[in-house]
Structure formats: C-alpha cells, structure tokens
Design a protein around this motif. Sequence first.
Motif, PDB file in Angstrom:
ATOM      1  N   VAL A 193     -71.787  40.756  41.506  1.00 55.90           N
ATOM      2  CA  VAL A 193     -72.393  39.434  41.361  1.00 55.90           C
ATOM      3  C   VAL A 193     -72.828  39.080  43.192  1.00 55.90           C
ATOM      4  O   VAL A 193     -72.184  39.681  43.924  1.00 55.90           O
ATOM      5  CB  VAL A 193     -71.418  38.100  41.144  1.00 55.90           C
ATOM      6  N   ALA A 194     -73.839  38.542  43.253  1.00 57.37           N
ATOM      7  CA  ALA A 194     -74.464  38.175  44.677  1.00 57.37           C
ATOM      8  C   ALA A 194     -73.873  36.918  45.246  1.00 57.37           C
ATOM      9  O   ALA A 194     -73.636  36.801  46.353  1.00 57.37           O
ATOM     10  CB  ALA A 194     -75.920  38.335  44.637  1.00 57.37           C
ATOM     11  N   ARG A 195     -73.612  36.012  44.449  1.00 59.72           N
ATOM     12  CA  ARG A 195     -73.201  34.708  44.819  1.00 59.72           C
ATOM     13  C   ARG A 195     -72.337  34.107  43.531  1.00 59.72           C
ATOM     14  O   ARG A 195     -72.638  34.294  42.469  1.00 59.72           O
ATOM     15  CB  ARG A 195     -74.245  33.556  45.191  1.00 59.72           C
ATOM     16  N   ILE A 196     -71.066  33.511  43.842  1.00 59.82           N
ATOM     17  CA  ILE A 196     -70.538  32.718  42.917  1.00 59.82           C
ATOM     18  C   ILE A 196     -69.715  31.590  43.494  1.00 59.82           C
ATOM     19  O   ILE A 196     -68.883  31.904  44.373  1.00 59.82           O
ATOM     20  CB  ILE A 196     -69.405  33.803  42.009  1.00 59.82           C
ATOM     21  N   GLU A 197     -70.355  30.493  43.234  1.00 63.40           N
ATOM     22  CA  GLU A 197     -69.962  29.262  44.065  1.00 63.40           C
ATOM     23  C   GLU A 197     -69.355  28.339  43.243  1.00 63.40           C
ATOM     24  O   GLU A 197     -69.634  28.122  41.682  1.00 63.40           O
ATOM     25  CB  GLU A 197     -71.034  28.744  44.631  1.00 63.40           C
ATOM     26  N   PHE A 198     -68.004  27.683  43.432  1.00 66.87           N
ATOM     27  CA  PHE A 198     -67.319  26.786  42.454  1.00 66.87           C
ATOM     28  C   PHE A 198     -67.794  25.247  43.146  1.00 66.87           C
ATOM     29  O   PHE A 198     -67.723  24.984  44.208  1.00 66.87           O
ATOM     30  CB  PHE A 198     -66.076  27.053  42.583  1.00 66.87           C
ATOM     31  N   LEU A 199     -68.102  24.491  42.045  1.00 71.44           N
ATOM     32  CA  LEU A 199     -67.946  23.151  42.230  1.00 71.44           C
ATOM     33  C   LEU A 199     -67.282  22.364  41.364  1.00 71.44           C
ATOM     34  O   LEU A 199     -67.401  22.545  40.258  1.00 71.44           O
ATOM     35  CB  LEU A 199     -69.510  22.791  42.290  1.00 71.44           C
ATOM     36  N   ASP A 200     -66.304  21.284  41.880  1.00 71.64           N
ATOM     37  CA  ASP A 200     -65.564  20.489  40.888  1.00 71.64           C
ATOM     38  C   ASP A 200     -66.423  19.519  40.144  1.00 71.64           C
ATOM     39  O   ASP A 200     -67.569  19.426  40.322  1.00 71.64           O
ATOM     40  CB  ASP A 200     -64.480  20.153  41.603  1.00 71.64           C
ATOM     41  N   ASP A 201     -65.742  18.789  39.278  1.00 73.84           N
ATOM     42  CA  ASP A 201     -66.494  17.575  38.485  1.00 73.84           C
ATOM     43  C   ASP A 201     -67.043  16.673  39.467  1.00 73.84           C
ATOM     44  O   ASP A 201     -68.066  16.253  39.385  1.00 73.84           O
ATOM     45  CB  ASP A 201     -65.658  17.122  37.467  1.00 73.84           C
ATOM     46  N   VAL A 202     -66.323  16.219  40.420  1.00 68.82           N
ATOM     47  CA  VAL A 202     -66.703  15.293  41.313  1.00 68.82           C
ATOM     48  C   VAL A 202     -67.995  15.727  42.160  1.00 68.82           C
ATOM     49  O   VAL A 202     -68.863  15.039  42.327  1.00 68.82           O
ATOM     50  CB  VAL A 202     -65.594  14.754  42.346  1.00 68.82           C
ATOM     51  N   MET A 203     -67.953  16.994  42.569  1.00 68.94           N
ATOM     52  CA  MET A 203     -69.110  17.515  43.137  1.00 68.94           C
ATOM     53  C   MET A 203     -70.210  17.842  42.558  1.00 68.94           C
ATOM     54  O   MET A 203     -71.491  17.224  42.849  1.00 68.94           O
ATOM     55  CB  MET A 203     -68.575  19.008  43.946  1.00 68.94           C
ATOM     56  N   MET A 204     -70.063  18.230  41.304  1.00 66.26           N
ATOM     57  CA  MET A 204     -71.333  18.265  40.308  1.00 66.26           C
ATOM     58  C   MET A 204     -71.840  16.819  40.067  1.00 66.26           C
ATOM     59  O   MET A 204     -73.094  16.741  39.916  1.00 66.26           O
ATOM     60  CB  MET A 204     -70.797  18.774  38.981  1.00 66.26           C
TER      61      MET A 204
END
Length: 484
Positions: free
Chosen positions: A273-284
């Motif tokens: 994978v070239a990028r794998i970014e996490f965003l929580d529910d508040v961030m989404m």
Amino acid sequence: MAGQLRGAARMLGSWRSYSLKGQQEKVSADFVEALKAVVGKSNVSTAKVVLEQHGHDESMHRCFPPDAVVWPQNVEQVSQLAALCYDHRIPIIPFGTGTGLEGGVSAIKGGICFNLTHMDRILDLSVDDFSVTVEPGVTRKALNSYLRDTGLWFPVDPGADASLCGMAATGASGTNAVRYGTMLENVVNLEVVLADGQILHTSGQGRRFRKSAAGYNLTGLFVGSEGTLGLITTATLRLHGIPEATAAAVCAFPSIQAAVDSTVQIMQSGVPVARIEFLDDVMMDACNRYSGLTNAVAPSLFLEFHGSRQALQEQLQRAEEIVRQNGSSHFTCSKEPEERSRLWEARHNAWYAALALRPGCMGYSTDVCVPISRLPEIMVQAKKDLEAFGLTGTLVGHVGDGNFHCLLVFNSEDADEYHRVKTFGEQLARTALAMHGTCTGEHGIGLGKRQLLKEEIGPVGIEAMRQIKSVLDPKNLMNPGKVL
C-alpha cells in the motif's frame, strides 16, 4: 491558520519556560552594517514587522523575533555570514517556509535569522540516477512540477508545501511514508554550513550513490537536527518513478479497533500500500462538511495503491477482503485522477476541517508514533481519554507506519481547558513511550518536547547528543534552545 495560531501563542506563553533573549546582548548597528556588506542593503532587515514574521512558525509557541533577518543568495554568502556570527557569538536561526509545528524558528536568544528562500535553484537533475539536488528555497510542489515530464517524482508529502531542505532539517514524512519512506530514507547527500562558516558535504562533494558503507553516516546525523548543527544549503534527494497506475479507496468500519486491525493485517499481508490513513468518526464528519464529501460518518481508512494495472487489481481485491473480514460495510475505490485528488485534498485539509468544528478556537496536534502492533491499543485509549478529559478532538494519522495525531480544538482563553489539553498531550506521549514508541513521529522536538526527549532516549543518549553538539557548535550558536 498561522494567524489564528499566533493569536493563541500570546495567550499560551506559559506552556513552556525558555531561556529568553534578555540574556543575550542586542545586535549592534555596526554588526548590521557588516551583514549588509556581505549580502547587500536590500537583503537585510531590522523592521519590526519582518522580525515578528520570522519569530514564529505555525505552532502555538509564542513569538520570539530575531534581531535581524538576512537573505543570502548563495552558499558563499551563507558561509561568510555564519563566520561573522561565529566571531561575534551571535546566534543563527535558519528559516524556510515557516510551516513547522514545534517552534523551531523562534529566536529565543535573539540573533540573526537566515531566510534561505532566495536560494531556490534546482541543480544537477540526473534522471538516469534517480536523483536531484535542490537549494533551500525549493519546495516539494515546485520540485514535482519541475519533474513532471521526466517520469519521476519526489513522494515525501507532509501536507504543507514546505521547503525540501527544511523537511530534511526536521526529518519530515507524511502520507506516502509507508511506501516510500521519510526524509531520512530519501536524502542522499547534504551541503551544510557549520557554525564557524566551514562547508561540509556529508557524503562527499557531488556524490549521489544509492548506498554506502563509508564511515559514519553524517547525512543521517543532519537529517532531523532542526538547524542545531548547521545550515543545510543543498540537499541531494532520491527520486522515484511515477507509477503506471494509481487507485484510491475509502472504507468505513464499526469501530476504531476494526479499522486499525485492518491496517495491521494489510501491512502483515504484504500488500504494498502507498498510503493508508485513518480518520475517526468526528474527523470524517468534519471533512464531509469542510470539503463537501458524502462519506460515511464512521471510523475510516483512506488507502492508495501504486503499481501496474494488473498488480493494482490484485492489491485492491486483497485489501477489500481484509477490511470486510473486519466488518467494513463500505468499500469504494476509484482510479480517476479527479476523484483521487478530491479525496486526498480533503485529507490534507483535515487540520482546517477540525478547526471549523469550533470557529474562533485554537488547534493543537499531538504526534506520537508506536510499533504497529500497539497501534489499536493506543488509539482506542486516546479516544477514551479525549472523552474523559472533556476535549473536542479528532484522531487522524499515517497509521501504516504507526504515526497518528490527535487534533485538539480548544478555547485558548479558558485556563482549565488549556490545562486539560496540555495534560492530555503529555499523557499521550508518555503512553507512547511506555509502548516503546516515540513522542514525535514527524514534527520534531523543537521547543516543546525537550523533556519528553530526555525521557525517551535517557541520560546517556542526551549526553551523547550534547557532545556531538559541542563538537560541531562549541559556542552553542546554531538555533540555541531547540532539541536539547
């Protein structure tokens, strides 16, 4: 954003105690004239507004303006200016684009700010050797624009359009680090002006080899040194081929645990994978509102894959299998450049999206990094701690290499809330240290994390750093008060 952060900085001056410039004599008018003799009258300023612009970055640390700002045009002038400062025991503070997040440009002991942005040439591009040499005024976007027709690119992407030499000085990374590495892995050689004006080539003048076992790794010593050992005046960088095909995917999960478990399993499966970014529910939710997206409001992963068209299909298929095994109900992918750009623009605007959650309030970002096996535990705990501390914050980060940020939005005029933010940040950093991680994955130490650095590497490590510093900078003039 920088203006908002500076407003908070004046209110948050008590966050750290510093050795202030009152202990340093004011730079004399005669010394300013000596600076002008080197670079010309138009390239020296003592105007108050200019000094204040150079006394802060995008962090919340208060403004400490230098006594003068100089704009050297070439390495010879940098060397002459450094020697002049060295002879008169005047501190030297490097300045690039001012996008740092740890107060690295604050002139806490006064001195001369070296603004290196006028040195903006792209030198010695070698397409066949996958390398290029740049001066400090060249930003990552400018370089990639220059490389557009060569089939090559420079992938390290911290979000901001930062100076490449500044990125080397802070050891920056970003969303592509999981595939292409950080600045540490992508800097081949550096030209550095030392405190006394000597010019050092860390891998030998003009050399751009792919690997070497020749002596101490001087290049690695200066990457991440934050201007405390010397002024980087050119950087020779490793370039990469632009992939044949690219695809992006978004997937939502029922919990943070499920999302982070998927990250670990994708990495363990060998999917490149070239990028794998996490965003929580508040961030989404914040990104949907700020960037006009319609993604599910749930803990999510943004992924990107690079390779041949055939390999891409296999990568997407394997990643989808893993995320669905972890309960993902939404997996959408796109190979269209416009859709991919929109997705990653939203990710890069996450900071502004978080600030929009509480208009008029300030932001603070943590920067811990842990072994990937401990990532689910610390992120779940961070989410619980945000609620326990009663703070508004989001979780976002480069989870493929164990690095994530809590973006905290708070009222800087509320002393109690400010104290909770400070306590939360320090507690999270110490939790990361207890998990054999680090207090900073990519922002650096600067002014604010010096105590945490001591706890991280211990007294022997700190003493080793002090001895290195004393050899290269015996008068403690290079960006004093940072890191150590």
